[in-house]
Design an enzyme around this catalytic site. Structure first.
Site, PDB file in Angstrom:
ATOM      1  N   HIS A  73      41.886 -71.773 -82.400  1.00 29.14           N
ATOM      2  CA  HIS A  73      40.722 -71.006 -82.899  1.00 29.14           C
ATOM      3  C   HIS A  73      41.129 -69.731 -83.636  1.00 29.14           C
ATOM      4  O   HIS A  73      40.320 -68.807 -83.791  1.00 29.14           O
ATOM      5  CB  HIS A  73      39.777 -70.673 -81.732  1.00 29.14           C
ATOM      6  CG  HIS A  73      39.195 -71.885 -81.091  1.00 29.14           C
ATOM      7  ND1 HIS A  73      38.682 -71.882 -79.816  1.00 29.14           N
ATOM      8  CD2 HIS A  73      39.060 -73.158 -81.523  1.00 29.14           C
ATOM      9  CE1 HIS A  73      38.251 -73.101 -79.501  1.00 29.14           C
ATOM     10  NE2 HIS A  73      38.469 -73.894 -80.516  1.00 29.14           N
ATOM     11  N   CYS A 121      42.155 -64.431 -96.319  1.00 27.30           N
ATOM     12  CA  CYS A 121      41.393 -64.329 -97.566  1.00 27.30           C
ATOM     13  C   CYS A 121      40.257 -65.343 -97.563  1.00 27.30           C
ATOM     14  O   CYS A 121      40.449 -66.493 -97.165  1.00 27.30           O
ATOM     15  CB  CYS A 121      42.300 -64.585 -98.760  1.00 27.30           C
ATOM     16  SG  CYS A 121      41.412 -64.565-100.320  1.00 27.30           S
ATOM     17  N   CYS A 155      41.593 -67.725-101.090  1.00 24.87           N
ATOM     18  CA  CYS A 155      42.878 -68.448-101.124  1.00 24.87           C
ATOM     19  C   CYS A 155      43.417 -68.706 -99.716  1.00 24.87           C
ATOM     20  O   CYS A 155      44.475 -69.332 -99.567  1.00 24.87           O
ATOM     21  CB  CYS A 155      43.909 -67.673-101.953  1.00 24.87           C
ATOM     22  SG  CYS A 155      44.581 -66.223-101.127  1.00 24.87           S
ATOM     23  N   CYS A 214      45.217 -62.496-104.073  1.00 28.11           N
ATOM     24  CA  CYS A 214      44.250 -62.778-105.142  1.00 28.11           C
ATOM     25  C   CYS A 214      43.144 -61.735-105.266  1.00 28.11           C
ATOM     26  O   CYS A 214      42.279 -61.857-106.135  1.00 28.11           O
ATOM     27  CB  CYS A 214      43.640 -64.172-104.929  1.00 28.11           C
ATOM     28  SG  CYS A 214      42.499 -64.231-103.534  1.00 28.11           S
ATOM     29  N   GLY A 220      41.725 -72.478 -67.224  1.00 31.80           N
ATOM     30  CA  GLY A 220      40.741 -71.478 -67.618  1.00 31.80           C
ATOM     31  C   GLY A 220      39.867 -71.866 -68.790  1.00 31.80           C
ATOM     32  O   GLY A 220      39.540 -71.031 -69.632  1.00 31.80           O
ATOM     33  N   SER A 231      36.179 -74.107 -69.841  1.00 37.63           N
ATOM     34  CA  SER A 231      34.987 -74.780 -69.312  1.00 37.63           C
ATOM     35  C   SER A 231      34.930 -76.236 -69.765  1.00 37.63           C
ATOM     36  O   SER A 231      34.101 -77.002 -69.292  1.00 37.63           O
ATOM     37  CB  SER A 231      33.729 -74.047 -69.790  1.00 37.63           C
ATOM     38  OG  SER A 231      33.717 -73.985 -71.210  1.00 37.63           O
ATOM     39  N   ALA A 259      43.764 -68.286 -62.213  1.00 32.32           N
ATOM     40  CA  ALA A 259      45.070 -68.646 -62.782  1.00 32.32           C
ATOM     41  C   ALA A 259      46.132 -67.606 -62.445  1.00 32.32           C
ATOM     42  O   ALA A 259      47.285 -67.952 -62.165  1.00 32.32           O
ATOM     43  CB  ALA A 259      44.935 -68.782 -64.300  1.00 32.32           C
TER      44      ALA A 259
END
Ligand code: APR
Length: 240
Positions: free
Chosen positions: A120, A128, A131, A150, A187, A189, A231
């Site tokens: 993610h 950018c 680009c 750019c 950890g 869901s 954890a």
């Protein structure tokens, strides 16, 4: 919480290991989770999935940056917890170790993990809008006003609601999941796909799948073993 003899045996002999983490692995560091365990977040009356969406980048990019700079502000002071450090140790323990995370907080890397597959994106990078060139946007660094390649607008290099994952990230993770002998799901869901599909791929390939979570999730039933708890308390047991 007991770790079974079966898991100890497999942990001792496995060569190919995949770990999938979610927001829960950072909860003990003080990063709010999205759904279970910690408090969910809204921004200026906007639900999380509105302010963190591709539509909002189109409509009001400065508002998106304001929200992400707020999160970057408190994340800058956040440190990894024992779960992150234990996972970092595992990269030197297993012949083929793959760490896949849904988290954008960079805490795995801060704990010493290398080659983290970030499904993610990462809050410490800017990308950018045209680009896609990725810029370092580490804490304390002044973000370039525009793309250094750019000249177009920069946006957070994070997968927002309504967007595809970074090219190749999931495909690489799925390949490793299909070959692994041991898969840890820590950890998360298990509600967000395609990430939640990785333990299913590992299971279908006869891997031993272990969940670490204080709560049951839709993935718990497919797991060979469920370690119920935090954890940060449970993972260091593997170094004992
Ligand atoms: N140790 C282990 N697990 C924990 C802990 C802890 N200390 N504290 C909470 N958890 C568990 C919760 O029980 C829950 O099952 O972590 C999970 C967090 O779930 P979510 O908040 O849904 O986070 P995640 O699964 O990572 O979300 C996936 O959804 O919103 C999107 O892009 C965002 O990456 C995120 C994705």
């Amino acid at each position: 919480m007991q770790i079974s003899g079966e898991l100890w045996r497999r942990f001792a002999h496995a060569r190919r290991v995949v770990v999938l983490t979610g927001a829960g692995v950072s909860a003990e560091s003080g990063v709010p989770t999205f759904r279970g365990g910690g408090n969910t977040t809204v921004w200026k009356g906007m639900p999380f999935d509105v302010i963190s969406s591709a539509a909002m980048v189109e409509r009001d990019l400065p508002a998106v940056w304001e929200w992400f700079d707020y999160r970057r502000g408190f994340m800058a002071a956040i440190e990894p917890n024992p779960a992150h450090y234990e996972i970092a140790r595992w990269q030197n323990r297993f012949a083929e170790f793959t760490l896949v995370t849904q988290n954008i907080d960079g805490l795995h890397q801060k704990a010493g993990s290398r080659d983290v597959t970030e499904l993610h994106g990462n809050i410490w990078r800017a990308r950018c809008t045209v680009c896609r060139f990725s810029h370092d946007n580490s804490s304390g660094m002044k973000r370039p006003d525009a793309c250094l390649e750019c000249g177009n607008f920069l946006r957070p290099d994070v997968v927002l609601f309504g967007e595809m994952l970074p090219p190749g990230a999931f495909e690489f993770a799925a390949e490793r999941a299909a070959e692994c002998e041991l898969c840890f799901v820590i950890g998360t869901s298990g509600l967000v796909y395609p990430a939640a599909g990785l333990p299913e791929i590992a299971k279908a390939a006869d891997a031993y799948v272990v969940e670490v979570n204080p709560e049951r999730t839709p993935l718990s039933d497919l797991c060979d073993e469920v370690l119920t708890g935090n954890a940060g308390d449970l993972l260091p047991l593997f170094s004992k």
